[in-house]
Scaffold this motif. Structure first.
Motif, PDB file in Angstrom:
ATOM      1  N   THR A  95       0.700  -1.177  -0.058  1.00  0.00           N
ATOM      2  CA  THR A  95       0.069   0.014   0.056  1.00  0.00           C
ATOM      3  C   THR A  95       0.943   1.209   0.032  1.00  0.00           C
ATOM      4  O   THR A  95       0.466   2.228  -0.660  1.00  0.00           O
ATOM      5  N   ASN A  96       1.729   1.117   0.803  1.00  0.00           N
ATOM      6  CA  ASN A  96       2.930   2.539   0.880  1.00  0.00           C
ATOM      7  C   ASN A  96       3.455   2.642  -0.469  1.00  0.00           C
ATOM      8  O   ASN A  96       3.793   3.542  -0.911  1.00  0.00           O
ATOM      9  N   LYS A  97       3.850   1.235  -1.311  1.00  0.00           N
ATOM     10  CA  LYS A  97       4.465   1.628  -2.809  1.00  0.00           C
ATOM     11  C   LYS A  97       3.420   2.297  -3.574  1.00  0.00           C
ATOM     12  O   LYS A  97       3.618   3.080  -4.460  1.00  0.00           O
ATOM     13  N   PHE A  98       2.011   1.725  -3.267  1.00  0.00           N
ATOM     14  CA  PHE A  98       1.078   2.353  -4.265  1.00  0.00           C
ATOM     15  C   PHE A  98       1.106   3.770  -4.076  1.00  0.00           C
ATOM     16  O   PHE A  98       0.871   4.753  -4.977  1.00  0.00           O
ATOM     17  N   SER A  99       0.853   4.129  -2.765  1.00  0.00           N
ATOM     18  CA  SER A  99       0.961   5.528  -2.315  1.00  0.00           C
ATOM     19  C   SER A  99       1.943   6.499  -3.018  1.00  0.00           C
ATOM     20  O   SER A  99       1.810   7.639  -3.582  1.00  0.00           O
ATOM     21  N   GLU A 100       3.331   5.977  -2.877  1.00  0.00           N
ATOM     22  CA  GLU A 100       4.295   6.645  -3.330  1.00  0.00           C
ATOM     23  C   GLU A 100       4.432   6.766  -4.805  1.00  0.00           C
ATOM     24  O   GLU A 100       4.608   7.937  -5.351  1.00  0.00           O
ATOM     25  N   ALA A 101       3.996   5.574  -5.316  1.00  0.00           N
ATOM     26  CA  ALA A 101       3.830   5.969  -6.997  1.00  0.00           C
ATOM     27  C   ALA A 101       2.730   6.873  -7.353  1.00  0.00           C
ATOM     28  O   ALA A 101       2.840   7.598  -8.444  1.00  0.00           O
ATOM     29  N   VAL A 102       1.411   6.800  -6.538  1.00  0.00           N
ATOM     30  CA  VAL A 102       0.408   7.499  -7.166  1.00  0.00           C
ATOM     31  C   VAL A 102       0.841   8.995  -6.894  1.00  0.00           C
ATOM     32  O   VAL A 102       0.646   9.915  -7.781  1.00  0.00           O
ATOM     33  N   SER A 162      -5.663   9.948 -14.751  1.00  0.00           N
ATOM     34  CA  SER A 162      -5.452   8.882 -15.406  1.00  0.00           C
ATOM     35  C   SER A 162      -3.785   8.213 -15.074  1.00  0.00           C
ATOM     36  O   SER A 162      -3.644   6.985 -14.879  1.00  0.00           O
ATOM     37  N   GLY A 163      -3.058   9.029 -14.945  1.00  0.00           N
ATOM     38  CA  GLY A 163      -1.532   8.729 -14.618  1.00  0.00           C
ATOM     39  C   GLY A 163      -1.266   8.164 -13.135  1.00  0.00           C
ATOM     40  O   GLY A 163      -0.676   7.077 -12.926  1.00  0.00           O
TER      41      GLY A 163
END
Length: 199
Positions: A66-73, A80-81
């Motif tokens: 979840t942290n990786k998702f948040s960082e990427a987002v 869209s990105g």
């Protein structure tokens, strides 16, 4: 952090990788002892059972992803990105997954479907966390005028997450990242053709 807290955290962190790679049924207490270097009595000083370790280990693994998702987002400006960023986290799932063994939610959901209800509930919570993140992004995109006003945020989030998890499964099973990579391109095209607001 006190020594006991550090030891407990060490057990959780090291066990999380084993559970995510071997599954609940495939991981024994002896495996945990070997991985952590802590004797049986030391393990039981911090945890009442293998079940308790497995639940805490899942929480840890899921929080890491979840942290990786948040960082990427957070690195993306457009809605869209930001949706595509979820896929980018798993772009090299075969060689470099965001957590050892692949997607903790998927691995846990598949194994625990009928066998371990508490673990299944944790996996379901993980699914809803990711879906809620996606729905929030989509709603923000609608408000900002990037996405069409009549776009169904629930449906798009479900489609995006299903495509992501399917891509992870196929890539891992095939030992080839082409599935996740093809679907990054496919999902990008879908967003442009079906979801973006046209002027």
């Amino acid at each position: 952090m006190k020594k006991g807290e550090r030891t407990r955290e060490h057990i959780i962190m090291r066990s999380a990788a084993i559970f995510n790679q071997r599954g609940y049924a495939g991981t024994s207490l002896n495996d945990i002892i070997a991985e952590t270097g802590i004797k049986k009595g030391g393990i039981y000083r911090h945890f009442a059972s293998k079940d308790e370790i497995a639940l805490e280990a899942y929480n840890y693994a899921a929080s890491m992803v979840t942290n990786k998702f948040s960082e990427a987002v957070d690195q993306e400006q457009s809605a869209s990105g930001r949706l595509i960023a979820f896929f980018r986290v798993y772009e090299d799932v075969v060689n470099n997954p965001p957590f050892i063994g692949g997607c903790p939610m998927q691995n846990t959901a598949v194994e625990s479907d009928d066998a371990h209800l508490e673990l299944r509930d944790r996996a379901r919570q993980g699914m809803h966390t990711a879906l809620d993140m996606m729905k929030s992004i989509i709603r923000d995109g609608i408000k900002a005028g990037e996405f069409k006003e009549d776009l169904d945020s629930d449906a798009l989030a479900s489609f995006a997450f299903s495509l992501l998890e399917g891509s992870i499964l196929l890539s891992k099973l095939d030992g080839d990242n082409k599935h996740i990579q093809m679907n990054i391109a496919n999902f990008s095209s879908y967003l442009k053709q079906c979801c973006l607001q046209t002027s």
